[in-house]
Design a protein around this motif. Structure first.
Motif, short mmCIF file in Angstrom:
data_model
loop_
_atom_site.label_atom_id
_atom_site.label_comp_id
_atom_site.label_asym_id
_atom_site.label_seq_id
_atom_site.Cartn_x
_atom_site.Cartn_y
_atom_site.Cartn_z
N GLU A 94 0.67 -1.15 -0.11
CA GLU A 94 0.19 0.21 -0.08
C GLU A 94 0.79 1.37 -0.08
O GLU A 94 0.56 2.28 -0.81
N VAL A 95 2.06 1.43 0.83
CA VAL A 95 2.81 2.41 1.01
C VAL A 95 3.57 2.37 -0.43
O VAL A 95 3.75 3.71 -1.02
N ARG A 96 4.04 1.28 -1.05
CA ARG A 96 4.67 1.58 -2.28
C ARG A 96 3.75 2.17 -3.61
O ARG A 96 4.14 2.92 -4.17
N GLN A 97 2.43 1.74 -3.39
CA GLN A 97 1.43 2.34 -4.48
C GLN A 97 1.40 3.90 -4.25
O GLN A 97 1.24 4.43 -5.37
N GLU A 98 1.05 4.41 -3.10
CA GLU A 98 0.95 5.79 -2.60
C GLU A 98 2.12 6.54 -3.18
O GLU A 98 2.05 7.59 -3.71
N VAL A 99 3.17 5.97 -2.62
CA VAL A 99 4.36 7.06 -2.86
C VAL A 99 4.74 6.89 -4.50
O VAL A 99 5.15 8.21 -4.85
N ASN A 100 4.63 5.64 -4.76
CA ASN A 100 4.81 5.68 -6.45
C ASN A 100 3.94 6.69 -7.34
O ASN A 100 4.39 7.32 -8.15
N GLU A 101 2.97 6.43 -6.86
CA GLU A 101 1.77 7.43 -7.71
C GLU A 101 2.15 9.00 -7.32
O GLU A 101 1.93 9.79 -8.27
N LEU A 102 2.31 9.38 -6.32
CA LEU A 102 2.73 10.85 -5.76
C LEU A 102 4.05 11.30 -6.54
O LEU A 102 4.11 12.22 -7.16
N ASP A 103 4.93 10.20 -6.57
CA ASP A 103 6.29 10.43 -7.13
C ASP A 103 6.03 10.72 -8.67
O ASP A 103 6.51 11.57 -9.09
N ASP A 104 5.27 9.82 -9.18
CA ASP A 104 4.93 10.11 -10.89
C ASP A 104 4.25 11.47 -10.93
O ASP A 104 4.36 12.21 -12.06
N ARG A 105 3.32 11.46 -10.10
CA ARG A 105 2.66 13.00 -10.31
C ARG A 105 3.64 14.07 -10.04
O ARG A 105 3.47 15.14 -10.75
N ARG A 106 4.45 13.97 -9.18
CA ARG A 106 5.55 15.07 -8.96
C ARG A 106 6.47 15.29 -10.06
O ARG A 106 6.65 16.37 -10.52
N ASP A 107 6.96 14.20 -10.89
CA ASP A 107 7.60 14.13 -11.75
C ASP A 107 6.73 14.87 -13.11
O ASP A 107 7.41 15.65 -13.90
N GLU A 108 5.80 14.43 -13.18
CA GLU A 108 4.66 14.83 -14.31
C GLU A 108 4.81 16.52 -13.93
O GLU A 108 4.68 17.48 -15.16
N LEU A 109 4.37 17.08 -12.82
CA LEU A 109 4.21 18.52 -12.47
C LEU A 109 5.54 19.18 -12.68
O LEU A 109 5.52 20.41 -13.40
N GLU A 110 6.61 18.72 -12.38
CA GLU A 110 7.90 19.28 -12.55
C GLU A 110 8.24 19.38 -13.97
O GLU A 110 8.85 20.31 -14.54
N SER A 111 7.69 18.34 -14.73
CA SER A 111 8.16 18.46 -16.31
C SER A 111 7.25 19.49 -16.84
O SER A 111 7.98 20.33 -17.58
N GLU A 112 6.13 19.67 -16.62
CA GLU A 112 5.24 20.76 -16.99
C GLU A 112 5.77 22.26 -16.62
O GLU A 112 5.90 23.22 -17.37
N LEU A 113 6.12 22.16 -15.30
CA LEU A 113 6.72 23.57 -14.89
C LEU A 113 7.90 24.06 -15.63
O LEU A 113 8.14 25.11 -15.95
N GLN A 114 8.59 22.77 -15.85
CA GLN A 114 10.12 23.04 -16.77
C GLN A 114 9.57 23.71 -18.02
O GLN A 114 10.23 24.52 -18.61
#
Length: 728
Positions: A94-114
């Motif tokens: 459960e922790v793995r799924q939560e962290v990975n989803e948020l990490d993927d979302r963070r990468d996506e937002l950082e890419s859009e910000l860049q």
């Protein structure tokens, strides 16, 4: 202290049905340094990992990845806990799924910000230009280019270009917009016209309206993305606080599981049996054996195959711990391996399908340096060169006794010593790295000896304290004989230190016989003492420095030594010849060439006195610049409570060395304070980089060079010191 802890080679044999129990107990004991099986026994193969090893290794990689993503640190650990299989399967997933989803979302937002940042940066030239974006593109006949260049040069090029019917050049800041209407229907007229003109072209954004308005839209979009990214970061921080301790415990539990699962890779195995060997401190053998027997009983055989001797020559004659018979890989667990002809126990046996085990390379024991608490930090200084071999004498105790004395003698200042001690204690208590903490421990002891010598010199931060010192550094004109004394005593220290090095080597060489020890080590001692007995004798005294004979004969210390008698000088010459002959007999031409080392290596120790005088002189100069000083009756005095005029009024025969910045104007005082602080900081730092390096050089080059080889194997017991998990 001079030898590492004695090690015993231990064998554990049994059927494969108990291999997991054996691994569990051995891991809990955290004592056995496993030796990898090298395939030296016929009929035995290297073991395979236990079931679940690959899955545990994959989960371990995942756990470490999650810890890295969340930035989990030891401070997030919380109380130790039990990590159950259910937690590894359910909660961890459960922790793995939560962290990975948020990490993927963070990468996506950082890419859009860049991407947004890049677009805003690309629009800056167009904002400067001030022309609507839809006016810079989309024409059928009109050609447009926007970029950076020299507007005048562009206009000149367009005026002289063929095929240009009309043009216009607009500028804004450093940006230039060029509009060209071709006279014909040929495309590329603008590009051809600008050939040879320095012009950097920008891509025109696919947008309409004012560039300023478009930038504002992008900035609003950026703020929205930043807000979303901040929310994701907060969610990740919440997960760190909520699950950080759990992840650390999971990582540790999986690490233990992987260690256990991969342990059989070091074993020798057959279809039904296993055999493992390793090293253990001899004092811990009974504890280790009892733990295995109490848990598993007589289904295994635990044997102390060998107690390693400190003499490599004796170890090389020891036979391997295994012999082979003809029982098709069965393990003999009948209480031992039989007896020799004289009734004594033979080594533990693991029998296979015939023949005898080939002689294998000597399995050298790992090294556990055996030194008391205050000496242990100095093990780091030894290991900086190399870990002592099991068969070497451990020189750590000598470093403990000599390095701080060398260091304290060279600095010899209460103030600096207090700072070194405090800095060393802070390092020792603040860092978890054993190497850095050990460096702090060395700093504490070196600082304490610096304080002791400072008390003897009656000196703090270069100032003489108001009591009569036991001894002087020799910086004062009237105390120059003390400086000469330190040069002579540096030679005496060298003879003691180097003799200890040769003595270490003599003990090592005794394993090859007394003759080798005398020729290869004793010869150097005889030669060295022969040379220096002659140097300190009255024989040919006229050609020797006078200080050799006066510094211990009342100038400055009255010990009644004014040189050895001439007869002793002749004895020294005789010893010199004997030592040289023995050296050549033992080491040949190389020994003859290197024989001068007994002179140069001893002289090398005069750096102790030289550095002491240099450091004392630096501290004196720093204080001189700030306070000023004068000489009176052959002594320097700082003007801490007086001025140059007052000094000359009371002591007309005094000589002012420097008036002192503190006695000047405000600017001089401020500059002087800066010099005072920075100067003493530099002296403090140079005490480490100069005095420290010179002291350690004497240890590594002169002392270690006489006997030390190193090359010891690190003791790495199979086990884990749990920090975040518990089995209870």
């Amino acid at each position: 202290m001079l030898r590492p802890e004695q090690m015993s080679k231990v064998s554990v044999a049994g059927t494969k049905s108990v291999v997991r129990d054996v691994i569990d107990v051995a891991h809990e004991q955290n004592l056995l340094h496993l030796t990898d099986y090298q395939g030296e026994y016929e009929g035995f193969d290297t073991g395979s990992p236990l079931g679940g090893a690959e899955e545990a290794a994959d989960k371990l990689v995942t756990a470490r990845s999650l810890i890295s993503i969340l930035g989990v640190t030891e401070e997030d650990a919380g109380p130790s806990r039990i990590v159950t299989e259910e937690a590894l399967e359910d909660e961890f997933e459960e922790v793995r799924q939560e962290v990975n989803e948020l990490d993927d979302r963070r990468d996506e937002l950082e890419s859009e910000l860049q991407s947004i940042e890049e677009r805003i940066a690309a629009l800056e030239p167009f904002v400067d230009l001030g022309i609507d974006l839809d006016l810079l593109s989309g024409y059928d006949a009109l050609e447009v280019a926007v970029g950076q260049g020299d507007a005048d040069a562009i206009e000149d090029a367009l005026e002289s270009a063929e095929g240009v019917e009309a043009f216009d050049v607009r500028t804004g800041g450093d940006t230039v917009a060029v509009f060209v209407y071709p006279s014909g229907e040929t495309d590329g007229t603008l590009d051809e016209a600008l050939v040879g003109v320095e012009f950097t072209r920008f891509d025109v954004p696919d947008a309409e309206g004012s560039p300023e308005e478009y930038v504002q839209e992008l900035e609003q979009e950026r703020e929205t993305l930043q807000s979303k990214l901040e929310a994701v970061e907060n969610d990740l921080e919440t997960l760190r606080l909520e699950h950080g301790g759990f992840l650390l415990a999971v990582e540790e539990e999986l690490d233990v599981e992987v260690q256990k699962a991969e342990a059989p890779l070091s074993f020798a195995t057959t279809e039904h049996a296993f055999f493992a060997e390793g090293w253990i401190p001899t004092k811990d053998y009974e504890q280790f054996r009892s733990a295995l027997v109490n848990r598993i009983g007589d289904r295994i055989e635990v044997e102390e195959v060998e107690r390693a001797e400190y003499d490599l020559e004796e170890r090389e004659s020891v036979s391997p711990g295994l012999t082979q018979g003809s029982t098709d890989g069965e393990v003999v667990t009948d209480g031992g391996a039989g007896t020799d002809a004289d009734g004594s126990r033979a080594s533990s046996e693991l029998r296979s399908d015939g023949g005898h085990a080939d002689e294998k390379e000597i399995d050298h024991p790992p090294v556990v340096q055996d030194n008391p608490g205050p000496v242990k930090p100095f093990e780091m200084l030894v290991r900086t060169i190399n870990r002592p071999s099991y068969y070497d004498l451990d020189p750590t105790i000598v470093l403990f006794l000599t390095f701080p004395i060398f260091y304290g003698f060279m600095i010899g200042d209460i103030g600096y010593g207090l700072l070194y001690t405090g800095l060393g204690y802070w390092i020792y208590s603040s860092f978890e790295s054993d190497a850095i903490a050990s460096l702090g421990g060395v700093g504490v002891i070196a600082g304490l000896t610096t304080i002791v010598f400072g008390l003897l010199y009656a000196e703090a931060f270069g100032f003489h304290l108001p009591y009569t010192p036991v001894m002087h550094k020799g910086l004062q004109p009237a105390e120059v004989e003390w400086a000469q004394l330190w040069l002579v005593l540096s030679l005496a220290a060298a003879l003691v230190h180097l003799t200890a090095g040769y003595a270490f080597d003599f003990v090592k060489q005794l394993s090859h016989g007394v003759k080798d020890a005398v020729l290869e080590s004793g010869s150097w001692v005889v030669l060295m003492f022969g040379v220096w007995m002659w140097v300190f004798s009255r024989h040919a005294a006229g050609g020797k420095p006078e200080l050799l004979f006066k510094v211990l004969d009342g100038h400055p210390i009255a010990l009644g030594f004014n040189g050895f008698p001439v007869a002793v000088g002749y004895v020294g010459l005789a010893l010199l010849v004997v030592g040289f002959v023995l050296l050549v007999a033992g080491e040949g031409f190389i020994g003859a060439v290197e024989s001068l080392n007994v002179l140069t290596h001893v002289l090398s120790y005069t750096r102790l006195a030289a550095v002491m005088l240099a450091k004392g002189g630096m501290a004196f100069v720093v204080n001189l610049l700030f306070f000023g000083a004068y000489t009176y009756h052959g002594e320097f005095h700082f003007m801490t409570g007086t001025t140059a005029e007052q000094v000359l009024h009371h002591h007309p025969e005094a000589t002012i060395m420097f008036g002192g910045l503190v006695h000047g104007g405000v600017a001089a005082i401020l500059g002087g304070l800066l010099i005072l602080v920075i100067g003493h900081v530099l002296v403090l730092a140079l005490g480490i980089t100069s005095a420290g390096l010179q002291a350690i050089r004497l240890e590594y080059v002169e002392f270690f060079g006489k006997f030390y080889e190193g090359g010891g194997k690190k003791y790495e017991p199979f086990g884990h010191d749990r920090s975040y998990t518990t089995q209870d």
